[in-house]
Design a protein around this motif. Structure first.
Motif, PDB file in Angstrom:
ATOM      1  N   TYR A  78       0.837  -1.187   0.000  1.00  0.00           N
ATOM      2  CA  TYR A  78       0.000   0.000   0.000  1.00  0.00           C
ATOM      3  C   TYR A  78       0.883   1.253   0.000  1.00  0.00           C
ATOM      4  O   TYR A  78       1.893   1.299   0.711  1.00  0.00           O
ATOM      5  CB  TYR A  78      -0.933   0.009   1.218  1.00  0.00           C
ATOM      6  N   VAL A  79       0.500   2.237  -0.792  1.00  0.00           N
ATOM      7  CA  VAL A  79       1.281   3.460  -0.918  1.00  0.00           C
ATOM      8  C   VAL A  79       0.368   4.666  -0.806  1.00  0.00           C
ATOM      9  O   VAL A  79      -0.861   4.556  -0.951  1.00  0.00           O
ATOM     10  CB  VAL A  79       2.042   3.516  -2.264  1.00  0.00           C
ATOM     11  N   ILE A  80       0.979   5.825  -0.553  1.00  0.00           N
ATOM     12  CA  ILE A  80       0.255   7.089  -0.510  1.00  0.00           C
ATOM     13  C   ILE A  80       0.691   7.928  -1.702  1.00  0.00           C
ATOM     14  O   ILE A  80       1.890   8.108  -1.928  1.00  0.00           O
ATOM     15  CB  ILE A  80       0.525   7.838   0.803  1.00  0.00           C
ATOM     16  N   ARG A  81      -0.273   8.408  -2.463  1.00  0.00           N
ATOM     17  CA  ARG A  81       0.012   9.284  -3.601  1.00  0.00           C
ATOM     18  C   ARG A  81      -0.786  10.568  -3.431  1.00  0.00           C
ATOM     19  O   ARG A  81      -1.876  10.571  -2.859  1.00  0.00           O
ATOM     20  CB  ARG A  81      -0.348   8.609  -4.924  1.00  0.00           C
ATOM     21  N   THR A  82      -0.225  11.656  -3.936  1.00  0.00           N
ATOM     22  CA  THR A  82      -0.890  12.954  -3.837  1.00  0.00           C
ATOM     23  C   THR A  82      -0.939  13.610  -5.212  1.00  0.00           C
ATOM     24  O   THR A  82      -0.118  13.302  -6.088  1.00  0.00           O
ATOM     25  CB  THR A  82      -0.150  13.877  -2.855  1.00  0.00           C
ATOM     26  N   ARG A  83      -1.890  14.518  -5.388  1.00  0.00           N
ATOM     27  CA  ARG A  83      -1.998  15.220  -6.665  1.00  0.00           C
ATOM     28  C   ARG A  83      -2.793  16.507  -6.479  1.00  0.00           C
ATOM     29  O   ARG A  83      -3.510  16.678  -5.478  1.00  0.00           O
ATOM     30  CB  ARG A  83      -2.681  14.339  -7.711  1.00  0.00           C
ATOM     31  N   VAL A  84      -2.640  17.411  -7.441  1.00  0.00           N
ATOM     32  CA  VAL A  84      -3.419  18.646  -7.498  1.00  0.00           C
ATOM     33  C   VAL A  84      -4.147  18.649  -8.832  1.00  0.00           C
ATOM     34  O   VAL A  84      -3.528  18.484  -9.892  1.00  0.00           O
ATOM     35  CB  VAL A  84      -2.523  19.889  -7.367  1.00  0.00           C
ATOM     36  N   MET A  85      -5.472  18.836  -8.777  1.00  0.00           N
ATOM     37  CA  MET A  85      -6.305  18.813  -9.969  1.00  0.00           C
ATOM     38  C   MET A  85      -6.968  20.165 -10.175  1.00  0.00           C
ATOM     39  O   MET A  85      -7.312  20.859  -9.210  1.00  0.00           O
ATOM     40  CB  MET A  85      -7.386  17.732  -9.844  1.00  0.00           C
ATOM     41  N   LEU A  86      -7.150  20.529 -11.426  1.00  0.00           N
ATOM     42  CA  LEU A  86      -7.958  21.692 -11.807  1.00  0.00           C
ATOM     43  C   LEU A  86      -9.016  21.188 -12.760  1.00  0.00           C
ATOM     44  O   LEU A  86      -8.757  21.012 -13.960  1.00  0.00           O
ATOM     45  CB  LEU A  86      -7.098  22.767 -12.460  1.00  0.00           C
ATOM     46  N   GLY A  87     -10.197  20.891 -12.227  1.00  0.00           N
ATOM     47  CA  GLY A  87     -11.204  20.223 -13.032  1.00  0.00           C
ATOM     48  C   GLY A  87     -10.715  18.823 -13.380  1.00  0.00           C
ATOM     49  O   GLY A  87     -10.379  18.031 -12.509  1.00  0.00           O
ATOM     50  N   GLU A  88     -10.656  18.505 -14.677  1.00  0.00           N
ATOM     51  CA  GLU A  88     -10.152  17.212 -15.137  1.00  0.00           C
ATOM     52  C   GLU A  88      -8.655  17.255 -15.451  1.00  0.00           C
ATOM     53  O   GLU A  88      -8.079  16.237 -15.839  1.00  0.00           O
ATOM     54  CB  GLU A  88     -10.923  16.775 -16.395  1.00  0.00           C
ATOM     55  N   GLU A  89      -8.033  18.411 -15.290  1.00  0.00           N
ATOM     56  CA  GLU A  89      -6.612  18.570 -15.624  1.00  0.00           C
ATOM     57  C   GLU A  89      -5.731  18.253 -14.418  1.00  0.00           C
ATOM     58  O   GLU A  89      -5.935  18.789 -13.328  1.00  0.00           O
ATOM     59  CB  GLU A  89      -6.327  19.999 -16.087  1.00  0.00           C
ATOM     60  N   LEU A  90      -4.752  17.389 -14.623  1.00  0.00           N
ATOM     61  CA  LEU A  90      -3.775  17.069 -13.589  1.00  0.00           C
ATOM     62  C   LEU A  90      -2.663  18.109 -13.628  1.00  0.00           C
ATOM     63  O   LEU A  90      -1.967  18.248 -14.633  1.00  0.00           O
ATOM     64  CB  LEU A  90      -3.195  15.670 -13.807  1.00  0.00           C
ATOM     65  N   MET A  91      -2.482  18.860 -12.530  1.00  0.00           N
ATOM     66  CA  MET A  91      -1.474  19.911 -12.484  1.00  0.00           C
ATOM     67  C   MET A  91      -0.168  19.431 -11.853  1.00  0.00           C
ATOM     68  O   MET A  91       0.910  19.645 -12.397  1.00  0.00           O
ATOM     69  CB  MET A  91      -2.009  21.116 -11.701  1.00  0.00           C
ATOM     70  N   PHE A  92      -0.263  18.787 -10.684  1.00  0.00           N
ATOM     71  CA  PHE A  92       0.906  18.268  -9.985  1.00  0.00           C
ATOM     72  C   PHE A  92       0.591  16.876  -9.464  1.00  0.00           C
ATOM     73  O   PHE A  92      -0.562  16.570  -9.137  1.00  0.00           O
ATOM     74  CB  PHE A  92       1.308  19.174  -8.812  1.00  0.00           C
TER      75      PHE A  92
END
Length: 361
Positions: free
Chosen positions: A101-115
């Motif tokens: 099991y892992v932890i992943r993070t992200r930043v989204m703007l609508g359907e767009e993956l930013m980070f």
């Protein structure tokens, strides 16, 4: 007297209740929920749009031949700006002892993956938090639609590769999965490049390939996931954690060398730096004594600075660095990044100035 009364009144039902009570105290049930907390950030010094959303997820990556399964997640709406502090609540019963099991993070703007986080952070034991900050990288722009013949083209994989006893082993940087390498496809090119680059038997080297993961039967034992190399890209000394997360634009670049001389700072002296803002192709920075602004033109590996200007203060320290910095910028014709180091080069490829990327704080 009190003990006699208790013994006298303790009938079968009372004894049964006492037994159940003692049993419950001795084996307390497991808690229904657990949580893990951590912090994530990204290097670029930019403000996120108000509608941006931050998300942290616990993913089950136990099966290399299947998509990851989201166990639990946490969101910040709006995301605000880094660092992002998060807590994920999850059911311990959903975590299998033999799973990964892992932890992943992200930043989204609508359907767009930013980070997004590009390395896997293992889920710590229940009750423990993440000891280190998760560093996210800017997502690559979406590629143009591929031709129908290339629609099923496998993705790029990066990991530690070693070869011993007539067998190759690839450990994926993203998931940590250890994959035997099938001796077909472009595997021969990978083996040859590894043999030429290694300094000792079975030395792990950082390899990048285009490939796919298939479940196959080995010579002995049950079927297991294996890597089929479709295209060999590179192999060289390094580690998974050494991947550069810095980009030329929208990164804080600290000046460390100019004109072949290291930049030394006096106590409490402000460091020279610059940032290239991609939204308007403007330069902002500090040259050593004065703030500076201007424009820049970027075309692949070619870079030039235009209309550079700054304030006109006189300083007891930093004027020599500032003069050399400005002179170097007038001669810049190209750039290159190695790890977290940026070199600005002249038309002949010679180094004019060197910089180090700095984390956003």
């Amino acid at each position: 007297m009190e003990h006699r009364i208790l013994r006298h009144t303790a009938g079968p039902l009372a004894l049964l209740a006492a037994t159940l009570s003692l049993s419950a105290c001795g084996t307390a049930p497991a808690p229904d929920m657990a949580s893990v907390s951590g912090t994530a950030t990204f290097r670029e010094r930019i403000a996120l749009p108000p509608a941006a959303v931050f998300e942290a997820r616990i993913e089950d990556v136990s099966r290399a031949d299947a998509a990851a399964t989201v166990i639990a997640s946490s969101r910040l709406e709006p995301a605000g700006n880094p660092p992002f502090r998060f807590t994920i609540h999850y059911a311990p019963a959903s975590i299998r002892p033999q799973g990964r099991y892992v932890i992943r993070t992200r930043v989204m703007l609508g359907e767009e993956l930013m980070f997004t986080s590009d390395t896997a952070t293992p889920l710590p034991p229940a009750g423990a938090d993440l000891p280190d900050e998760i560093l996210m990288v800017r997502a690559r722009p979406a590629a143009a639609p591929a031709a129908p013949a290339a629609a099923a083209r496998p993705g790029e994989l990066r990991g530690m590769y070693s070869y011993m006893a007539d067998a190759g082993l690839f450990t994926d940087c993203a998931s940590g999965e250890r994959l035997p390498v099938v001796q077909e496809g472009d595997n021969a090119a990978l083996e040859a490049a590894y043999s030429a680059a290694r300094s000792g038997p079975a030395e792990p080297l950082l390899a990048t390939v285009v490939g796919r993961i298939e479940t196959r039967a080995p010579m002995e034992g049950p079927p297991r996931p294996m890597l089929v190399v479709e295209q060999f890209i590179s192999v060289a000394p390094g580690q998974c954690g050494n991947r550069s997360t810095a980009t030329l634009e929208n990164t804080y670049w600290k000046l460390v060398q100019v004109g072949g001389q290291p930049v030394t700072l006096a106590e409490n002296q402000r460091e020279p730096y610059f940032v290239l803002h991609s939204t308007d192709h403007r330069v902002a920075g500090y040259a050593g004594c004065n703030r500076m602004t201007g424009g820049y033109a970027l075309d692949g590996g070619r870079l030039s600075f235009t209309q550079m200007a700054g304030t006109m203060m006189a300083c007891a320290q930093g004027m020599d660095v500032e003069q050399a910095f400005h002179q170097a910028l007038t001669r810049v014709a190209g750039w290159r990044i190695d790890g977290e180091t940026l070199e600005l080069t002249d038309a002949a490829g010679g180094t004019l100035a060197m910089f180090e990327s700095r984390y956003l704080r």
